[in-house]
Write a protein that holds these residues in place. Structure first.
Motif, PDB file in Angstrom:
ATOM      1  N   ASP A  21      14.011 -53.440 -47.602  1.00  0.00           N
ATOM      2  CA  ASP A  21      15.358 -53.093 -47.153  1.00  0.00           C
ATOM      3  C   ASP A  21      15.261 -52.208 -45.917  1.00  0.00           C
ATOM      4  OD1 ASP A  21      17.943 -51.919 -46.828  1.00  0.00           O
ATOM      5  OD2 ASP A  21      18.388 -52.357 -48.927  1.00  0.00           O
ATOM      6  N   PRO A  22      15.814 -52.642 -44.771  1.00  0.00           N
ATOM      7  CA  PRO A  22      15.674 -51.853 -43.535  1.00  0.00           C
ATOM      8  C   PRO A  22      16.351 -50.498 -43.600  1.00  0.00           C
ATOM      9  CG  PRO A  22      17.276 -53.627 -43.244  1.00  0.00           C
ATOM     10  CD  PRO A  22      16.604 -53.869 -44.564  1.00  0.00           C
ATOM     11  N   ARG A  23      17.258 -50.314 -44.591  1.00  0.00           N
ATOM     12  CA  ARG A  23      17.971 -49.039 -44.706  1.00  0.00           C
ATOM     13  C   ARG A  23      17.217 -48.031 -45.559  1.00  0.00           C
ATOM     14  NH1 ARG A  23      23.131 -51.670 -47.319  1.00  0.00           N
ATOM     15  NH2 ARG A  23      21.355 -52.536 -48.476  1.00  0.00           N
ATOM     16  N   TRP A  24      16.179 -48.473 -46.218  1.00  0.00           N
ATOM     17  CA  TRP A  24      15.424 -47.604 -47.126  1.00  0.00           C
ATOM     18  C   TRP A  24      14.122 -47.157 -46.484  1.00  0.00           C
ATOM     19  CZ3 TRP A  24      15.532 -50.173 -52.674  1.00  0.00           C
ATOM     20  CH2 TRP A  24      16.856 -50.188 -53.127  1.00  0.00           C
ATOM     21  N   THR A  25      13.710 -45.951 -46.820  1.00  0.00           N
ATOM     22  CA  THR A  25      12.397 -45.493 -46.405  1.00  0.00           C
ATOM     23  C   THR A  25      11.333 -46.230 -47.222  1.00  0.00           C
ATOM     24  OG1 THR A  25      12.340 -43.706 -48.036  1.00  0.00           O
ATOM     25  CG2 THR A  25      13.278 -43.198 -45.851  1.00  0.00           C
ATOM     26  N   VAL A  26      10.121 -46.175 -46.734  1.00  0.00           N
ATOM     27  CA  VAL A  26       9.006 -46.799 -47.448  1.00  0.00           C
ATOM     28  C   VAL A  26       8.872 -46.211 -48.851  1.00  0.00           C
ATOM     29  CG1 VAL A  26       6.484 -46.944 -47.508  1.00  0.00           C
ATOM     30  CG2 VAL A  26       7.722 -47.453 -45.390  1.00  0.00           C
ATOM     31  N   GLY A  27       9.032 -44.893 -48.966  1.00  0.00           N
ATOM     32  CA  GLY A  27       8.916 -44.243 -50.272  1.00  0.00           C
ATOM     33  C   GLY A  27       9.923 -44.778 -51.274  1.00  0.00           C
ATOM     34  N   ARG A  28      11.153 -44.963 -50.827  1.00  0.00           N
ATOM     35  CA  ARG A  28      12.179 -45.475 -51.745  1.00  0.00           C
ATOM     36  C   ARG A  28      11.885 -46.926 -52.135  1.00  0.00           C
ATOM     37  NH1 ARG A  28      18.794 -45.743 -50.790  1.00  0.00           N
ATOM     38  NH2 ARG A  28      19.269 -46.625 -52.848  1.00  0.00           N
ATOM     39  N   LEU A  73       5.522 -42.615 -46.085  1.00  0.00           N
ATOM     40  CA  LEU A  73       6.609 -42.752 -47.060  1.00  0.00           C
ATOM     41  C   LEU A  73       7.969 -42.430 -46.449  1.00  0.00           C
ATOM     42  CD1 LEU A  73       4.904 -41.122 -50.183  1.00  0.00           C
ATOM     43  CD2 LEU A  73       5.255 -43.562 -49.736  1.00  0.00           C
ATOM     44  N   ASP A  74       7.988 -41.645 -45.385  1.00  0.00           N
ATOM     45  CA  ASP A  74       9.258 -41.258 -44.758  1.00  0.00           C
ATOM     46  C   ASP A  74       9.671 -42.200 -43.626  1.00  0.00           C
ATOM     47  OD1 ASP A  74       9.577 -38.986 -46.403  1.00  0.00           O
ATOM     48  OD2 ASP A  74       8.207 -37.832 -45.125  1.00  0.00           O
ATOM     49  N   ARG A  75       8.875 -43.226 -43.384  1.00  0.00           N
ATOM     50  CA  ARG A  75       9.194 -44.153 -42.305  1.00  0.00           C
ATOM     51  C   ARG A  75      10.031 -45.318 -42.823  1.00  0.00           C
ATOM     52  NH1 ARG A  75       3.370 -44.494 -39.065  1.00  0.00           N
ATOM     53  NH2 ARG A  75       3.143 -42.232 -38.715  1.00  0.00           N
ATOM     54  N   TYR A  76      10.606 -46.051 -41.846  1.00  0.00           N
ATOM     55  CA  TYR A  76      11.404 -47.240 -42.165  1.00  0.00           C
ATOM     56  C   TYR A  76      10.606 -48.484 -41.775  1.00  0.00           C
ATOM     57  CZ  TYR A  76      15.362 -44.163 -42.975  1.00  0.00           C
ATOM     58  OH  TYR A  76      16.189 -43.197 -43.494  1.00  0.00           O
ATOM     59  N   PRO A  77      10.951 -49.643 -42.351  1.00  0.00           N
ATOM     60  CA  PRO A  77      10.158 -50.857 -42.091  1.00  0.00           C
ATOM     61  C   PRO A  77       9.943 -51.178 -40.615  1.00  0.00           C
ATOM     62  CG  PRO A  77      11.644 -51.239 -43.919  1.00  0.00           C
ATOM     63  CD  PRO A  77      11.987 -49.879 -43.369  1.00  0.00           C
TER      64      PRO A  77
END
Length: 339
Positions: free
Chosen positions: A113-120, A155-159
């Protein structure tokens, strides 16, 4: 049951019997026809092995993988995984099996999901499929991100902030949080340059040892399959036409389609030709298959009966099965190589 047969049965993680997946065509000039993307397929996957699944685009490789996962409903057949029959299982019960049977998509970026961080994104499977508390989930996420060779700051980055190779690692991390037994990898190295491919393959082997994983490795890249797989199944128009130990299949391919595929594998400085067989023409319309053997119109060694009888997958040697009326023997292969 003798000791060897009993050992093989106990070692089987996945058993597929006469599996078929069909898609009815409702519109257009072919309306009313049925495309059998997976047609009467039977095979097993042993605990801890890597089974490669190869074939031309459109042969049904990905459909087979998605049918095993329950993403596509089978028309008939049986699927037994880890001692439990999945065929006819309710969707709710099937979802409870997802922690043990996982699927890694070819386009890892599109599955995030592009709206979620890697961690989520990595934590999401644990929220859905486990009863772990938040601190336990976060510890599992950190453990997994390290296992795939990434750092906590990822983990704090986006796709969109990740490279293609990093996205593949995140896709692996998402499914590893659940500690699955069988992972279906759909073209895991497609679209990556050679150096990144090598890194991902090395990672897959490392994760297999670390997490005691079993892989179904779907790919069109025969070089990669040869490097990583223990056994290989070759698909053509919805059917498995050859199944053998990887070393045996690449050294002595018995089905004309397999030999044709291998003839297209490039070698440095030359084009490799196996027994003079080069694949010619296009596959027939899957909604209007020829009678008899579905490969006969492209086969140079088609003979009597090929136009009327469709051969089943039969063992010609221990751990080597072929669906062909006229498979070459070892002596014939050696004679062709000499010629």
């Amino acid at each position: 049951m003798d000791g060897m047969a009993q050992s093989q049965t106990m070692d089987t993680l996945l058993r597929v019997e006469a599996l078929a997946t069909a898609f009815p065509v409702r519109k257009g000039p072919r309306a009313g026809t049925v495309i059998r993307a997976v047609d009467d397929i039977s095979f097993t996957i042993r605990h801890g092995e890597i089974l490669g699944l190869v074939g031309e685009s459109g042969c049904g490789k990905s459909t087979l993988g998605k049918t095993l996962m329950g993403m596509v409903a089978p028309a008939s057949g049986r699927i037994t995984f880890d001692g439990m029959e999945l065929s006819g299982m309710s969707p709710r019960t099937r979802r409870q099996m997802r922690d043990r049977l996982q699927y890694v998509y070819q386009d890892a970026g599109a599955s995030l999901d592009p709206r979620w961080t890697v961690g989520r994104s990595i934590e999401e499977p644990l929220i859905i499929h486990s009863k772990l508390r938040r601190p336990e989930r976060q510890a599992r996420v950190l453990e997994t991100i390290a296992a795939v060779g990434l750092r906590p700051e990822h983990l704090d980055r986006y796709p969109h902030e990740l490279s293609g190779g990093q996205q593949r690692r995140i896709g692996l991390a998402r499914i590893l949080t659940l500690h699955p037994k069988l992972v279906i990898l759909d073209e895991p190295t497609a679209g990556l340059d050679v150096s990144v491919q090598a890194t991902i393959l090395k990672l897959l082997l490392h994760l297999r040892e670390t997490y005691d994983l079993t892989y179904l490795f779907i790919s069109h890249d025969l070089g990669v399959v040869r490097a990583i797989c223990n056994r290989v199944a070759v698909m053509y128009l919805g059917r498995i036409v050859e199944l053998a130990d990887a070393a045996t299949l690449f050294q002595t391919p018995r089905h004309p389609y397999t030999r044709s595929l291998l003839s297209a594998v490039p070698e440095p400085g030359e084009r490799r030709v196996v027994n003079g067989m080069l694949l010619e023409g296009d596959p027939p319309d899957p909604g209007n298959l020829p009678s008899g053997c579905r490969f006969r119109n492209r086969c140079r060694q088609a003979g009597a009966g090929c136009d009327t009888d469709e051969p089943g997958l039969e063992a010609i040697e221990p751990d080597h099965a072929v669906a062909c009326r006229y498979p070459l023997t070892s002596d014939e292969l050696q004679q062709e190589d000499v010629g």
